[in-house]
Motif scaffolding. Structure first.
Motif, PDB file in Angstrom:
ATOM      1  N   ALA A 181      -6.875  35.126  64.717  1.00  0.00           N
ATOM      2  CA  ALA A 181      -6.885  34.371  65.966  1.00  0.00           C
ATOM      3  C   ALA A 181      -7.372  32.945  65.788  1.00  0.00           C
ATOM      4  O   ALA A 181      -6.802  31.996  66.345  1.00  0.00           O
ATOM      5  N   ALA A 182      -8.459  32.779  65.015  1.00  0.00           N
ATOM      6  CA  ALA A 182      -9.015  31.427  64.835  1.00  0.00           C
ATOM      7  C   ALA A 182      -8.034  30.525  64.105  1.00  0.00           C
ATOM      8  O   ALA A 182      -7.846  29.354  64.471  1.00  0.00           O
ATOM      9  N   THR A 183      -7.411  31.064  63.074  1.00  0.00           N
ATOM     10  CA  THR A 183      -6.433  30.260  62.324  1.00  0.00           C
ATOM     11  C   THR A 183      -5.240  29.908  63.207  1.00  0.00           C
ATOM     12  O   THR A 183      -4.759  28.769  63.204  1.00  0.00           O
ATOM     13  N   GLU A 184      -4.768  30.889  63.968  1.00  0.00           N
ATOM     14  CA  GLU A 184      -3.605  30.624  64.821  1.00  0.00           C
ATOM     15  C   GLU A 184      -3.919  29.578  65.880  1.00  0.00           C
ATOM     16  O   GLU A 184      -3.077  28.729  66.189  1.00  0.00           O
ATOM     17  N   ARG A 185      -5.130  29.624  66.423  1.00  0.00           N
ATOM     18  CA  ARG A 185      -5.500  28.606  67.414  1.00  0.00           C
ATOM     19  C   ARG A 185      -5.480  27.207  66.789  1.00  0.00           C
ATOM     20  O   ARG A 185      -4.985  26.249  67.399  1.00  0.00           O
ATOM     21  N   ALA A 186      -6.029  27.084  65.579  1.00  0.00           N
ATOM     22  CA  ALA A 186      -6.060  25.778  64.918  1.00  0.00           C
ATOM     23  C   ALA A 186      -4.651  25.294  64.591  1.00  0.00           C
ATOM     24  O   ALA A 186      -4.326  24.111  64.743  1.00  0.00           O
ATOM     25  N   VAL A 187      -3.794  26.211  64.132  1.00  0.00           N
ATOM     26  CA  VAL A 187      -2.413  25.844  63.798  1.00  0.00           C
ATOM     27  C   VAL A 187      -1.665  25.390  65.053  1.00  0.00           C
ATOM     28  O   VAL A 187      -0.990  24.353  65.066  1.00  0.00           O
ATOM     29  N   ILE A 188      -1.802  26.175  66.124  1.00  0.00           N
ATOM     30  CA  ILE A 188      -1.091  25.839  67.365  1.00  0.00           C
ATOM     31  C   ILE A 188      -1.604  24.526  67.938  1.00  0.00           C
ATOM     32  O   ILE A 188      -0.826  23.727  68.486  1.00  0.00           O
ATOM     33  N   ASP A 189      -2.904  24.288  67.819  1.00  0.00           N
ATOM     34  CA  ASP A 189      -3.454  23.028  68.304  1.00  0.00           C
ATOM     35  C   ASP A 189      -2.782  21.840  67.612  1.00  0.00           C
ATOM     36  O   ASP A 189      -2.387  20.868  68.265  1.00  0.00           O
ATOM     37  N   SER A 190      -2.627  21.918  66.299  1.00  0.00           N
ATOM     38  CA  SER A 190      -1.947  20.833  65.567  1.00  0.00           C
ATOM     39  C   SER A 190      -0.471  20.758  65.930  1.00  0.00           C
ATOM     40  O   SER A 190       0.107  19.663  66.019  1.00  0.00           O
ATOM     41  N   ALA A 202     -14.358  28.884  60.959  1.00  0.00           N
ATOM     42  CA  ALA A 202     -13.298  29.513  61.746  1.00  0.00           C
ATOM     43  C   ALA A 202     -12.148  28.533  61.942  1.00  0.00           C
ATOM     44  O   ALA A 202     -12.348  27.402  62.387  1.00  0.00           O
ATOM     45  N   GLY A 203     -10.974  28.945  61.580  1.00  0.00           N
ATOM     46  CA  GLY A 203      -9.806  28.072  61.648  1.00  0.00           C
ATOM     47  C   GLY A 203      -9.493  27.386  60.338  1.00  0.00           C
ATOM     48  O   GLY A 203      -8.464  26.722  60.209  1.00  0.00           O
ATOM     49  N   GLY A 204     -10.362  27.544  59.329  1.00  0.00           N
ATOM     50  CA  GLY A 204     -10.114  26.883  58.050  1.00  0.00           C
ATOM     51  C   GLY A 204      -8.846  27.361  57.369  1.00  0.00           C
ATOM     52  O   GLY A 204      -8.252  26.640  56.563  1.00  0.00           O
ATOM     53  N   GLY A 205      -8.421  28.591  57.686  1.00  0.00           N
ATOM     54  CA  GLY A 205      -7.191  29.099  57.087  1.00  0.00           C
ATOM     55  C   GLY A 205      -5.940  28.374  57.553  1.00  0.00           C
ATOM     56  O   GLY A 205      -4.852  28.592  57.010  1.00  0.00           O
ATOM     57  N   SER A 206      -6.091  27.532  58.555  1.00  0.00           N
ATOM     58  CA  SER A 206      -4.924  26.775  59.040  1.00  0.00           C
ATOM     59  C   SER A 206      -4.496  25.669  58.083  1.00  0.00           C
ATOM     60  O   SER A 206      -3.338  25.237  58.118  1.00  0.00           O
ATOM     61  N   LEU A 207      -5.436  25.229  57.245  1.00  0.00           N
ATOM     62  CA  LEU A 207      -5.144  24.044  56.430  1.00  0.00           C
ATOM     63  C   LEU A 207      -3.975  24.256  55.466  1.00  0.00           C
ATOM     64  O   LEU A 207      -3.053  23.423  55.434  1.00  0.00           O
ATOM     65  N   PRO A 208      -3.961  25.352  54.670  1.00  0.00           N
ATOM     66  CA  PRO A 208      -2.787  25.536  53.793  1.00  0.00           C
ATOM     67  C   PRO A 208      -1.477  25.634  54.577  1.00  0.00           C
ATOM     68  O   PRO A 208      -0.449  25.111  54.136  1.00  0.00           O
ATOM     69  N   ILE A 209      -1.519  26.285  55.753  1.00  0.00           N
ATOM     70  CA  ILE A 209      -0.298  26.417  56.560  1.00  0.00           C
ATOM     71  C   ILE A 209       0.190  25.047  57.018  1.00  0.00           C
ATOM     72  O   ILE A 209       1.384  24.725  56.935  1.00  0.00           O
ATOM     73  N   LEU A 210      -0.730  24.228  57.467  1.00  0.00           N
ATOM     74  CA  LEU A 210      -0.341  22.911  57.984  1.00  0.00           C
ATOM     75  C   LEU A 210       0.121  21.982  56.869  1.00  0.00           C
ATOM     76  O   LEU A 210       1.086  21.212  57.045  1.00  0.00           O
ATOM     77  N   LEU A 211      -0.557  22.027  55.730  1.00  0.00           N
ATOM     78  CA  LEU A 211      -0.133  21.184  54.605  1.00  0.00           C
ATOM     79  C   LEU A 211       1.243  21.606  54.113  1.00  0.00           C
ATOM     80  O   LEU A 211       2.085  20.759  53.786  1.00  0.00           O
ATOM     81  N   ASP A 212       1.485  22.915  54.064  1.00  0.00           N
ATOM     82  CA  ASP A 212       2.819  23.381  53.693  1.00  0.00           C
ATOM     83  C   ASP A 212       3.865  22.928  54.711  1.00  0.00           C
ATOM     84  O   ASP A 212       4.993  22.575  54.358  1.00  0.00           O
ATOM     85  N   THR A 213       3.476  22.929  55.984  1.00  0.00           N
ATOM     86  CA  THR A 213       4.410  22.507  57.031  1.00  0.00           C
ATOM     87  C   THR A 213       4.835  21.057  56.845  1.00  0.00           C
ATOM     88  O   THR A 213       6.006  20.708  57.047  1.00  0.00           O
ATOM     89  N   VAL A 214       3.881  20.196  56.450  1.00  0.00           N
ATOM     90  CA  VAL A 214       4.226  18.794  56.209  1.00  0.00           C
ATOM     91  C   VAL A 214       5.321  18.688  55.161  1.00  0.00           C
ATOM     92  O   VAL A 214       6.321  17.967  55.337  1.00  0.00           O
ATOM     93  N   LEU A 215       5.152  19.426  54.053  1.00  0.00           N
ATOM     94  CA  LEU A 215       6.158  19.357  52.989  1.00  0.00           C
ATOM     95  C   LEU A 215       7.475  19.997  53.411  1.00  0.00           C
ATOM     96  O   LEU A 215       8.550  19.491  53.104  1.00  0.00           O
ATOM     97  N   ARG A 216       7.407  21.117  54.117  1.00  0.00           N
ATOM     98  CA  ARG A 216       8.631  21.795  54.537  1.00  0.00           C
ATOM     99  C   ARG A 216       9.452  20.931  55.497  1.00  0.00           C
ATOM    100  O   ARG A 216      10.673  20.871  55.420  1.00  0.00           O
ATOM    101  N   VAL A 217       8.765  20.269  56.405  1.00  0.00           N
ATOM    102  CA  VAL A 217       9.462  19.494  57.431  1.00  0.00           C
ATOM    103  C   VAL A 217       9.854  18.111  56.933  1.00  0.00           C
ATOM    104  O   VAL A 217      10.997  17.668  57.108  1.00  0.00           O
ATOM    105  N   ALA A 218       8.917  17.418  56.291  1.00  0.00           N
ATOM    106  CA  ALA A 218       9.189  16.033  55.887  1.00  0.00           C
ATOM    107  C   ALA A 218       9.974  15.945  54.596  1.00  0.00           C
ATOM    108  O   ALA A 218      10.757  15.017  54.404  1.00  0.00           O
TER     109      ALA A 218
END
Length: 860
Positions: free
Chosen positions: A712-721, A550-566
């Motif tokens: 919900a689980a993915t969104e919680r993990a994304v928001i936590d990061s 649960a929350g594993g779907g956050s990983l692609p979103i967060l990795l993409d965020t690193v590239l988009r932002v940095a």
């Protein structure tokens, strides 16, 4: 330290003829004798650390304008010691030489009696590049025309000192000498206190008072500036450090303008009249109008202002004529003629080809000489040339004998030096002295810039392998006042002027403010990127091999965020999309490769190393306005990033440590800025850059992580990061029992009490803009900030949770898109408005290269 007396040519500084250690070296020799190789290595390592922490660098000129990190300045662990009685004689000879050159300079640009009488051949003056015809008749107020004099000295085999080369154009090295003393005193405080060398601090005070005294007659509270060619100049640190210890603004040509018969320094909203310019630019480059039109370092119209006596330039234009090696040969006669004294400090034997008898001597003895062109250039060592090449050089001497001199350069002396492996050896050394004009006579620095010479010094090659601190021993105390305190001696009996508080803001030129603006942006960019990479790295380690959790779907979103932002400009089309058949091993290699590049690749826009380099380059350009603590912070961060680049094997721990070190360094830098820098215009502009960058990064993070709804689980993990990356996780948990996008938006976008929120950044921008000298409340920048504040105030956080049929939070996207566009426009308005050069006063060569606002990170 186990050394034996030097058995070759050259004077042995350490050992006497009887093989015993000379008295001035006794304490130092005893201290090193008890130190093994490990202790010497630790000492040298401590010195290198201090050099890095002080930001001491040297820029070898390679003809390239590509920004690179300048190499570290090397300082030897073993100082060069000079006995008190030897210094007394050397000092007297040096001061006499300064007085003599001052008299020669005054004559050559005044009555020219030396040329008219034939004492100085006219062709040696007018044919030398150091002679500036436009400067004839221009004088420096006061009794002296030569302001600062540098002199390279060495010893003969019998220990007597010889003058090797005069530096009068714009003598370099005084700043390095004072910085070296600071490093050595901190690296080895015990032996430093035991030996107790004469301090150098009084020289800086003497130089400061002399520069103020050089102001045109009738000037009250003169403004003195140090004119530097640019931060990429060879001795940029020397110029910046000298300006810092003197307390004068360091300026470049773009900071100055000639108007109404005066030189002015550009400030935000007004101009400040300049009275004295301490010149660190070659004379022929100081005015593109009257001198060299291709100059990028000069001030248009400066020569005309000098002719009118409305500004003073020191060293005066044309002082480079004194570096003519032909004058060296004439000094004994000139000393008797002008001073009525014999020359105390002999020069290296010099022969001029313009004299027929001396030309014959040069041609017959070329193999034992160093040949120098009168017009400058590298020395030629005929003994090291092949037969054909040597004959070709001699043919050039025969064809144009007036342009050549031959010098018999004595072998250098030998003194202890660390060899880099923990040993101490006898190595060839040299020394440069400095003197500055006072109301009466000249005051020398009680020491100088010592140098370890490269192998081959015994053949006349005086290139430097490293610097040495010069310790002049104190004579037995015979009075209550040290003789070397020239500044005090010159001012005895002067009444203190009436105190008047200084309210002007000197360091507010558009160029300096631009550097501070970018320093604020790059520092915040490094901090924000480091936080994001650390937060995402934690989730990556949790879910990389367990994406089904649960929350594993956050990983692609967060990795993409690193590239988009940095790395917005190089964001890959496929992002970090992980399909069902993704190979975990290949994925790990790819992610680590990207994270490694985004951490340590200096040439990648948006990387931590790139941002840190941006901070460093901007800081070097305004060094005199910053706290010295900043260099210790940047030095530690640079070392960590360098270790990552040098270590290709990493399981992720090295990257994490580097990212944490960058974060810690940027937090320390923020603390220095908050607690150690005066809230002047420069500080407000730097904070504007910081707030624009933080706001831009924040809205990009919110948009990338929250714009599309997920389970919900993915969104919680994304928001936590997201909360961890914005340093808001703790306060969020204290306020909220569950994770809701609306609550996150309330904290990160609208809470004016949260120093990480968008609303807080906008209020800070409003306050900073209002504090600028040209603030009106209605400027374009101020109106943009008000537009953003009003836009944010009109938004209801609850509405940002609404999701349309495509799964997108449309209102959130519209808000972040609008704010990002306004932030980008605000940055452009600042750079093209308040921080740009005024229209019509661009340098003759064009406006140069400006930084792109989107050099990595979020465009704004």
């Amino acid at each position: 330290m186990s050394l034996t007396p030097h058995d070759g040519g050259g004077y042995d500084e350490l050992f006497g003829r009887d093989g015993a250690v000379r008295e001035p070296w006794a304490e130092l020799a005893e201290d090193f004798a008890g130190s093994g190789p490990d202790a010497v290595r630790r000492l040298q390592s401590r010195i290198r650390l201090l050099v890095d922490n002080h930001g001491i660098t040297y820029n070898p000129l390679d003809g390239s304008d590509v920004p690179t990190a300048p190499p570290r300045w090397e300082v030897d662990a073993v100082p060069l010691v000079v006995a008190a009685d030897e210094w007394e004689h050397l000092e007297a000879g040096f001061v006499q030489r300064s007085r003599l050159l001052d008299a020669v300079l005054g004559d050559l640009y005044g009555p020219m009696t030396l040329v008219r009488s034939g004492a100085v051949p006219a062709r040696t003056v007018f044919g030398h590049p150091g002679y500036v015809r436009a400067a004839h008749g221009i004088t420096v107020p006061g009794r002296h025309q030569l302001f600062l004099h540098g002199l390279d000295v060495g010893r003969g085999a019998d220990g007597t000192f010889h003058a090797l080369r005069d530096h009068t154009q714009s003598p370099a090295g005084a700043g390095y000498a004072m910085a070296d003393r600071r490093v050595i005193a901190r690296a080895m405080p015990g032996i430093y206190e035991t030996v107790g060398p004469r301090p150098l601090s009084s020289f800086a005070q003497s130089m400061r008072l002399a520069a103020i005294d050089a102001a045109p007659a009738g000037t009250e509270d003169p403004l003195v500036v140090v004119l530097s060619p640019r931060t990429r100049s060879e001795a940029a640190f020397d110029q910046a450090y000298l300006a810092t210890v003197l307390g004068f603004p360091l300026v470049e040509s773009a900071d100055l303008v000639v108007r109404d018969g005066h030189v002015w320094m550009r400030s935000l909203g007004n101009l400040e009249r300049v009275d004295v310019i301490v010149r660190r630019v070659d004379a022929d480059l100081t005015d593109p109008l009257d001198l060299r039109p291709d100059s990028r370092s000069g001030v248009v119209g400066l020569v005309e202002v000098l002719r009118r006596g409305a500004v003073t330039v020191v060293n005066t234009l044309g002082s480079g004529i004194l570096e003519n090696p032909v004058l060296t040969r004439l000094l004994p006669d000139l000393c008797r003629r002008l001073l009525g004294e014999d020359l105390h400090l002999p020069s290296a034997p010099t022969f001029w080809g313009g004299d027929r008898s001396e030309l014959s001597h040069i041609l017959a003895n070329a193999s034992s000489m160093v040949l120098r062109e009168v017009r400058g250039g590298s020395p030629v060592l005929p003994a090291e040339l092949g037969d054909d090449d040597r004959e070709a050089v001699l043919d050039r001497v025969r064809a144009e004998p007036d342009r050549w001199v031959g010098q018999i350069v004595p072998d250098p002396s030998y003194a202890p030096a660390a060899d880099g492996s923990g040993g101490v050896v006898l190595a060839p050394v040299g020394m440069r002295l400095f003197s500055v004009a006072q109301r009466v006579g000249y005051t020398p620095m009680a020491g100088g810039l010592g140098t370890s010479l490269v192998p081959g010094a015994e053949r006349g090659d005086r290139r430097h392998a490293g610097a040495k601190d010069v310790w002049v021993r104190l004579a037995q105390r015979t009075g209550s006042t040290e003789a070397g305190d020239g500044a005090d001696r010159e001012r005895d009996g002067d009444a203190l002027p009436v105190y008047a508080a200084t309210t002007s803001d000197l360091m507010t030129s558009p160029r300096a403010l631009t550097e501070l603006f970018w320093m604020g942006r790059f520092a915040e960019r490094a901090e924000g990127t480091a936080r994001l990479m650390i937060a995402v790295g934690e989730k990556y380690r949790d879910y990389r091999l367990r994406p089904w959790l649960a929350g594993g779907g956050s990983l692609p979103i967060l990795l993409d965020t690193v590239l988009r932002v940095a790395d917005a400009d190089h964001y890959p089309a496929d992002g970090f999309d992980r399909g069902a058949d993704s190979d975990p091993v290949a994925d790990q290699v790819r992610v680590r490769s990207e994270f490694r590049s985004l951490t340590a690749d200096r040439n990648r826009d948006g990387s931590l190393a790139h941002a840190v380099r941006g901070v460093e380059q901007a800081a070097r350009a305004v060094r005199g306005q910053l706290s010295n603590d900043i260099w210790a912070v940047l030095g530690s961060v640079e070392r960590v990033l360098g270790q990552v680049a040098a270590d290709p094997v990493d399981d992720g721990s090295v990257l994490f440590e580097a990212q944490s070190a960058v974060l810690g360094g940027m937090l320390a830098l923020s603390g220095v800025a908050a607690e150690s820098l005066v809230r002047d215009t420069g500080w407000h502009v730097m904070d504007i850059g910081k707030r624009i960058e933080r706001a831009s990064t924040l809205v990009a993070l919110v948009e990338s992580t929250l714009r599309r709804a997920t389970d919900a689980a993915t969104e919680r993990a994304v928001i936590d990061s997201l909360l961890v990356a914005t340093e808001s996780a703790v306060v969020y948990r204290r306020r909220n029992r569950s994770i809701r996008p609306a609550a996150v938006a309330e904290l990160l976008l609208f809470d004016v009490k949260n120093p990480r929120s968008l609303a807080f950044q906008l209020e800070a921008l409003r306050a900073n803009l209002a504090a600028l000298p040209d603030a009106s409340g209605a400027s374009r920048a101020e109106r943009l900030v008000e537009d953003m504040i009003n836009t944010v105030r009109r938004v209801d956080p609850a509405r940002l949770e609404s999701v349309d049929a495509t799964g997108s939070r449309k209102e959130l996207g519209e808000l972040t898109t609008t704010v990002r566009a306004l932030l980008r426009e605000l940055s452009d308005v600042m750079l093209k408005g308040q921080l740009s050069l005024p229209g019509g006063t661009q340098p003759l060569w064009g406006s140069g290269t400006a930084r792109s606002a989107a050099q990595g990170g979020v465009p704004a």
